[in-house]
Design a protein around this motif. Sequence first.
Motif, PDB file in Angstrom:
ATOM      1  N   PHE A  11       0.813  -1.072   0.051  1.00 19.10           N
ATOM      2  CA  PHE A  11       0.026  -0.026  -0.053  1.00 19.10           C
ATOM      3  C   PHE A  11       0.900   1.384   0.053  1.00 19.10           C
ATOM      4  O   PHE A  11       1.104   2.044   1.026  1.00 19.10           O
ATOM      5  CB  PHE A  11      -1.180  -0.100   1.171  1.00 19.10           C
ATOM      6  N   THR A  12       1.335   1.776  -1.109  1.00 19.36           N
ATOM      7  CA  THR A  12       2.162   2.708  -1.393  1.00 19.36           C
ATOM      8  C   THR A  12       1.610   4.000  -2.004  1.00 19.36           C
ATOM      9  O   THR A  12       2.570   5.063  -1.922  1.00 19.36           O
ATOM     10  CB  THR A  12       3.487   2.330  -2.293  1.00 19.36           C
ATOM     11  N   GLY A  13       0.499   4.080  -2.342  1.00 16.34           N
ATOM     12  CA  GLY A  13      -0.159   5.192  -2.913  1.00 16.34           C
ATOM     13  C   GLY A  13      -1.591   5.524  -2.380  1.00 16.34           C
ATOM     14  O   GLY A  13      -2.038   4.531  -1.436  1.00 16.34           O
ATOM     15  N   PRO A  14      -1.897   6.527  -2.377  1.00 11.53           N
ATOM     16  CA  PRO A  14      -3.523   7.060  -1.785  1.00 11.53           C
ATOM     17  C   PRO A  14      -4.350   6.120  -2.131  1.00 11.53           C
ATOM     18  O   PRO A  14      -4.265   5.596  -3.338  1.00 11.53           O
ATOM     19  CB  PRO A  14      -3.553   8.476  -2.033  1.00 11.53           C
ATOM     20  N   MET A  15      -5.380   5.620  -1.410  1.00 13.18           N
ATOM     21  CA  MET A  15      -6.508   4.846  -1.668  1.00 13.18           C
ATOM     22  C   MET A  15      -7.863   5.769  -2.113  1.00 13.18           C
ATOM     23  O   MET A  15      -8.300   6.204  -1.279  1.00 13.18           O
ATOM     24  CB  MET A  15      -6.827   3.724  -0.651  1.00 13.18           C
ATOM     25  N   ASP A  16      -7.761   6.176  -3.359  1.00 12.75           N
ATOM     26  CA  ASP A  16      -8.975   7.017  -3.647  1.00 12.75           C
ATOM     27  C   ASP A  16     -10.064   6.271  -4.564  1.00 12.75           C
ATOM     28  O   ASP A  16      -9.510   5.453  -5.481  1.00 12.75           O
ATOM     29  CB  ASP A  16      -8.349   8.107  -4.533  1.00 12.75           C
ATOM     30  N   PRO A  17     -11.275   6.592  -4.278  1.00  7.39           N
ATOM     31  CA  PRO A  17     -11.589   7.295  -3.012  1.00  7.39           C
ATOM     32  C   PRO A  17     -11.754   6.250  -2.029  1.00  7.39           C
ATOM     33  O   PRO A  17     -11.346   5.160  -2.318  1.00  7.39           O
ATOM     34  CB  PRO A  17     -13.138   7.609  -3.681  1.00  7.39           C
ATOM     35  N   PRO A  18     -11.622   6.705  -0.541  1.00  9.59           N
ATOM     36  CA  PRO A  18     -11.984   8.136  -0.039  1.00  9.59           C
ATOM     37  C   PRO A  18     -10.915   8.774   0.297  1.00  9.59           C
ATOM     38  O   PRO A  18     -10.965   9.836   0.663  1.00  9.59           O
ATOM     39  CB  PRO A  18     -12.823   7.512   0.960  1.00  9.59           C
ATOM     40  N   GLY A  19      -9.475   8.247  -0.030  1.00  3.57           N
ATOM     41  CA  GLY A  19      -8.229   9.174   0.011  1.00  3.57           C
ATOM     42  C   GLY A  19      -7.527   8.783   1.303  1.00  3.57           C
ATOM     43  O   GLY A  19      -6.847   9.601   1.724  1.00  3.57           O
ATOM     44  N   TYR A  20      -7.550   7.442   1.621  1.00  2.43           N
ATOM     45  CA  TYR A  20      -6.867   6.943   2.759  1.00  2.43           C
ATOM     46  C   TYR A  20      -5.470   7.248   2.366  1.00  2.43           C
ATOM     47  O   TYR A  20      -4.754   6.825   0.876  1.00  2.43           O
ATOM     48  CB  TYR A  20      -7.136   5.484   2.949  1.00  2.43           C
ATOM     49  N   ALA A  21      -4.515   7.569   3.184  1.00  2.00           N
ATOM     50  CA  ALA A  21      -2.997   7.594   3.233  1.00  2.00           C
ATOM     51  C   ALA A  21      -2.315   6.318   2.904  1.00  2.00           C
ATOM     52  O   ALA A  21      -2.628   5.422   3.860  1.00  2.00           O
ATOM     53  CB  ALA A  21      -2.407   8.591   4.378  1.00  2.00           C
ATOM     54  N   PRO A  22      -1.223   6.234   2.377  1.00  2.00           N
ATOM     55  CA  PRO A  22      -0.553   5.010   2.129  1.00  2.00           C
ATOM     56  C   PRO A  22       0.228   4.752   3.434  1.00  2.00           C
ATOM     57  O   PRO A  22       0.549   5.716   4.208  1.00  2.00           O
ATOM     58  CB  PRO A  22       0.447   5.336   0.985  1.00  2.00           C
ATOM     59  N   THR A  23       0.259   3.376   3.703  1.00  2.00           N
ATOM     60  CA  THR A  23       0.938   2.978   5.244  1.00  2.00           C
ATOM     61  C   THR A  23       2.120   2.114   4.825  1.00  2.00           C
ATOM     62  O   THR A  23       2.680   1.948   5.788  1.00  2.00           O
ATOM     63  CB  THR A  23      -0.241   2.128   5.870  1.00  2.00           C
ATOM     64  N   GLY A  24       2.296   1.611   3.805  1.00  2.00           N
ATOM     65  CA  GLY A  24       3.424   0.537   3.238  1.00  2.00           C
ATOM     66  C   GLY A  24       3.175  -0.618   3.833  1.00  2.00           C
ATOM     67  O   GLY A  24       4.062  -1.463   3.597  1.00  2.00           O
ATOM     68  N   ASP A  25       1.851  -0.936   4.237  1.00  2.00           N
ATOM     69  CA  ASP A  25       1.419  -2.440   4.664  1.00  2.00           C
ATOM     70  C   ASP A  25       1.361  -3.326   3.521  1.00  2.00           C
ATOM     71  O   ASP A  25       1.015  -2.773   2.316  1.00  2.00           O
ATOM     72  CB  ASP A  25       0.049  -2.358   5.275  1.00  2.00           C
ATOM     73  N   ARG A  26       1.612  -4.498   3.740  1.00  2.00           N
ATOM     74  CA  ARG A  26       1.511  -5.432   2.596  1.00  2.00           C
ATOM     75  C   ARG A  26      -0.010  -5.918   2.442  1.00  2.00           C
ATOM     76  O   ARG A  26      -0.769  -6.118   3.657  1.00  2.00           O
ATOM     77  CB  ARG A  26       2.338  -6.574   3.159  1.00  2.00           C
ATOM     78  N   ILE A  27      -0.455  -6.117   1.430  1.00  2.00           N
ATOM     79  CA  ILE A  27      -1.630  -6.836   1.111  1.00  2.00           C
ATOM     80  C   ILE A  27      -1.504  -8.040   0.314  1.00  2.00           C
ATOM     81  O   ILE A  27      -0.770  -8.268  -0.534  1.00  2.00           O
ATOM     82  CB  ILE A  27      -2.642  -5.846   0.402  1.00  2.00           C
ATOM     83  N   VAL A  28      -2.146  -9.122   0.870  1.00  2.00           N
ATOM     84  CA  VAL A  28      -2.225 -10.308   0.481  1.00  2.00           C
ATOM     85  C   VAL A  28      -3.695 -10.870   0.109  1.00  2.00           C
ATOM     86  O   VAL A  28      -4.390 -10.984   1.280  1.00  2.00           O
ATOM     87  CB  VAL A  28      -1.560 -11.627   1.122  1.00  2.00           C
ATOM     88  N   LEU A  29      -4.141 -11.335  -0.904  1.00  2.00           N
ATOM     89  CA  LEU A  29      -5.527 -11.333  -1.374  1.00  2.00           C
ATOM     90  C   LEU A  29      -5.970 -12.243  -2.339  1.00  2.00           C
ATOM     91  O   LEU A  29      -5.031 -12.452  -3.443  1.00  2.00           O
ATOM     92  CB  LEU A  29      -6.185 -10.030  -1.758  1.00  2.00           C
TER      93      LEU A  29
END
Length: 87
Positions: A11-29
């Motif tokens: 998670f390196t970029g903003p999550m738009d919408p709604p605009g959550y700030a990047p956290t650097g967290d890993r996502i496995v899905l």
Amino acid sequence: MVVPWHMEATFTGPMDPPGYAPTGDRIVLDGVDVWELRGDKVCRYWGYYDAMEIGRQTGILPARGSRGEKAGVKLQHLLAKRRAARA
């Protein structure tokens, strides 16, 4: 056609919408794409995945079974009860 998939990302970029700030967290899905084809053309597409799991892995939602999740469930029950009383 059904195509299962597995994704790993950071998670390196903003999550738009709604605009959550990047956290650097890993996502496995894991998810599944469903394609409806007619001849050689795609006429419909559906993508299925657990969006709540993305929220949990990025810290947007509380972890499963955590105190935060339990508090959220209690709040939802209270709001549902209020809505029912107004109806």
